[in-house]
Design a protein around this motif. Structure first.
Motif, PDB file in Angstrom:
ATOM      1  N   CYS A  23       0.875  -1.183   0.000  1.00  0.00           N
ATOM      2  CA  CYS A  23       0.000   0.000   0.000  1.00  0.00           C
ATOM      3  C   CYS A  23       0.911   1.231   0.000  1.00  0.00           C
ATOM      4  O   CYS A  23       2.029   1.171   0.505  1.00  0.00           O
ATOM      5  N   CYS A  26       3.595   2.328   3.029  1.00  0.00           N
ATOM      6  CA  CYS A  26       3.807   1.112   3.838  1.00  0.00           C
ATOM      7  C   CYS A  26       5.104   1.206   4.648  1.00  0.00           C
ATOM      8  O   CYS A  26       6.185   1.408   4.096  1.00  0.00           O
ATOM      9  N   HIS A  28       6.707  -1.202   6.184  1.00  0.00           N
ATOM     10  CA  HIS A  28       7.639  -2.317   5.964  1.00  0.00           C
ATOM     11  C   HIS A  28       8.631  -1.965   4.855  1.00  0.00           C
ATOM     12  O   HIS A  28       9.806  -2.307   4.930  1.00  0.00           O
ATOM     13  N   CYS A  51       2.271  -9.294   5.633  1.00  0.00           N
ATOM     14  CA  CYS A  51       2.321  -8.360   4.494  1.00  0.00           C
ATOM     15  C   CYS A  51       3.652  -8.465   3.755  1.00  0.00           C
ATOM     16  O   CYS A  51       3.692  -8.334   2.530  1.00  0.00           O
ATOM     17  N   VAL A  55       4.260  -8.059  -0.264  1.00  0.00           N
ATOM     18  CA  VAL A  55       4.671  -6.783  -0.886  1.00  0.00           C
ATOM     19  C   VAL A  55       5.858  -6.882  -1.851  1.00  0.00           C
ATOM     20  O   VAL A  55       5.930  -6.077  -2.784  1.00  0.00           O
ATOM     21  N   ASN A 131       3.587  -3.395  13.236  1.00  0.00           N
ATOM     22  CA  ASN A 131       2.478  -2.497  12.893  1.00  0.00           C
ATOM     23  C   ASN A 131       1.268  -2.740  13.799  1.00  0.00           C
ATOM     24  O   ASN A 131       0.151  -2.325  13.495  1.00  0.00           O
ATOM     25  N   CYS A 211       0.990   1.571  10.229  1.00  0.00           N
ATOM     26  CA  CYS A 211       0.415   1.100   8.960  1.00  0.00           C
ATOM     27  C   CYS A 211      -0.805   1.945   8.595  1.00  0.00           C
ATOM     28  O   CYS A 211      -1.795   1.961   9.337  1.00  0.00           O
TER      29      CYS A 211
HETATM   30  S1  SF4 Z   1       1.808  -3.194   6.481  1.00  0.00           S
HETATM   31 FE1  SF4 Z   1      -0.004  -1.911   6.186  1.00  0.00          FE
HETATM   32  S2  SF4 Z   1       0.629  -0.474   4.587  1.00  0.00           S
HETATM   33 FE2  SF4 Z   1       2.051  -2.215   4.468  1.00  0.00          FE
HETATM   34  S3  SF4 Z   1       1.154  -3.625   2.960  1.00  0.00           S
HETATM   35 FE3  SF4 Z   1       0.439  -4.247   5.019  1.00  0.00          FE
HETATM   36  S4  SF4 Z   1      -1.574  -3.220   5.223  1.00  0.00           S
HETATM   37 FE4  SF4 Z   1      -0.460  -2.182   3.564  1.00  0.00          FE
END
Ligand code: SF4
Ligand SMILES: Cc1ncc(C[n+]2csc(CCOP(=O)(O)OP(=O)(O)O)c2C)c(N)n1
Length: 303
Positions: A23, A26, A28, A51, A55, A131, A211
């Protein structure tokens, strides 16, 4: 052994590339960017479900220019242990073996293997990118979620349990290195990574990673919120190494409560705390004060 780095000493090369599936905003990806730079891509990341499994993107594509192995949830410290031991037997030095895990994987589901590998003082670096919820499966509360936060499993009153003090638990495993960091203080995080890499044995770094969709704030505010956590005293940067526990420079000033920004400034930017009661606000404030008292006492014991 102190590690001081100037901004112009940080490599320009990128090891966490644009075009990933995260997203916007983010945390991370911000953290992984710093990890990549600290080790110039020469690290082996072991990533459990979360996540961070998603990602980097779909196989055969990846946005991480580092060695990565994606593993089942609770196995990450065990897999990292195996890799680290195998590399030693083969006499290969190809940079640190790093577990990069979410808070659900760390505080809850993977806690047994985390504790086991820490107690055996395995030669790995464990980074929890925290997060404060299980974001990848829809924002369920974890052992890390802050008191009062609304999640999909604590939707009405907010979470009513305290968060687990994972850093203190890890410290009491008597491992050689424990630190907290924040994506808003990249230089501090970078220096801690370098310092951890110079130490042998189990090293634990707890990275504060707000997050946007999970905490319900605008995705332009990730760094601002992470900085406010430190400025309000809610997140304390510290380091335990070589038998000494010290509050890290960005947090030192906030040991004096009168220097802290009002907690409300931090909470009101986050939808997960919308409408929080005065009573809960006071409880959170007391928890923050208690965390400071514990850390200041420990810094005297481990001085
Ligand atoms: S940690 Fe939050 S911002 Fe990052 S991919 Fe996951 S939901 Fe999305
Ligand atoms: C044993 C097991 N239980 C549950 C799941 C489903 N699952 C996949 S990702 C995830 C949430 C991960 O949360 P966290 O570790 O906090 O990382 P984040 O997604 O927040 O980065 C869950 C519950 C799974 N893959 N394996």
């Amino acid at each position: 052994m102190s590690v001081k780095v100037r901004l112009d000493q940080i490599p320009k090369e990128k090891y966490s590339l644009p075009g990933n599936a995260a997203c916007p905003g983010c945390p991370h990806m911000i953290g992984l960017k710093i990890v990549g730079k600290a080790f110039r891509g020469e690290a082996t990341l072991v990533i459990p479900a979360g996540c961070s499994s998603i990602v980097p993107g779909y196989h055969p594509y990846t946005s991480l220019d580092m060695r990565v192995i994606h593993v089942p949830f609770a196995s990450a410290p065990a897999v990292a242990t195996g890799i680290s031991r195998a590399l030693k037997i083969r006499g290969e030095d190809i940079g640190p073996v790093i577990v990069w895990a979410g808070d659900g994987a760390t505080f809850d589901i993977g806690f047994a293997t985390l504790s086991g590998s820490a107690v055996r003082n395995e030669d790995i670096i464990y980074i929890v990118s925290d997060n404060e919820a299980y974001m990848n499966t829809g924002v369920q509360a974890s052992g890390s979620t802050m008191y009062g936060a609304r999640t999909t499993t604590t939707p009405i009153l907010g979470k009513k349990d305290r968060r687990k003090e994972i850093d203190l638990i890890m410290l009491m495993h008597k491992i050689p290195y424990v630190a907290t960091a924040s994506i808003a203080y990249p230089l501090d995080f970078y220096e801690k990574l370098l310092k951890a890499s110079k130490i042998k044995g189990f090293r634990f770094i707890h990275l504060f990673s707000p997050c946007p969709p999970g905490w319900r704030f605008d995705d332009s505010k990730t760094v601002e919120i992470a900085r406010l956590a430190v400025e309000t005293g809610a997140w304390i940067l510290f380091e335990y190494a070589e038998g000494k526990l010290t509050i890290s420079p960005p947090s030192r000033i906030y040991a004096d409560k009168s220097k802290r920004k009002p907690l409300r400034e931090y909470l009101e930017l986050q939808g997960r705390f919308k409408g929080i009661s005065e009573e809960d606000l006071k409880i959170i404030e007391e928890m923050i004060d208690e965390n400071w008292r514990v850390l200041e006492t420990l810094s005297k014991i481990y001085s």
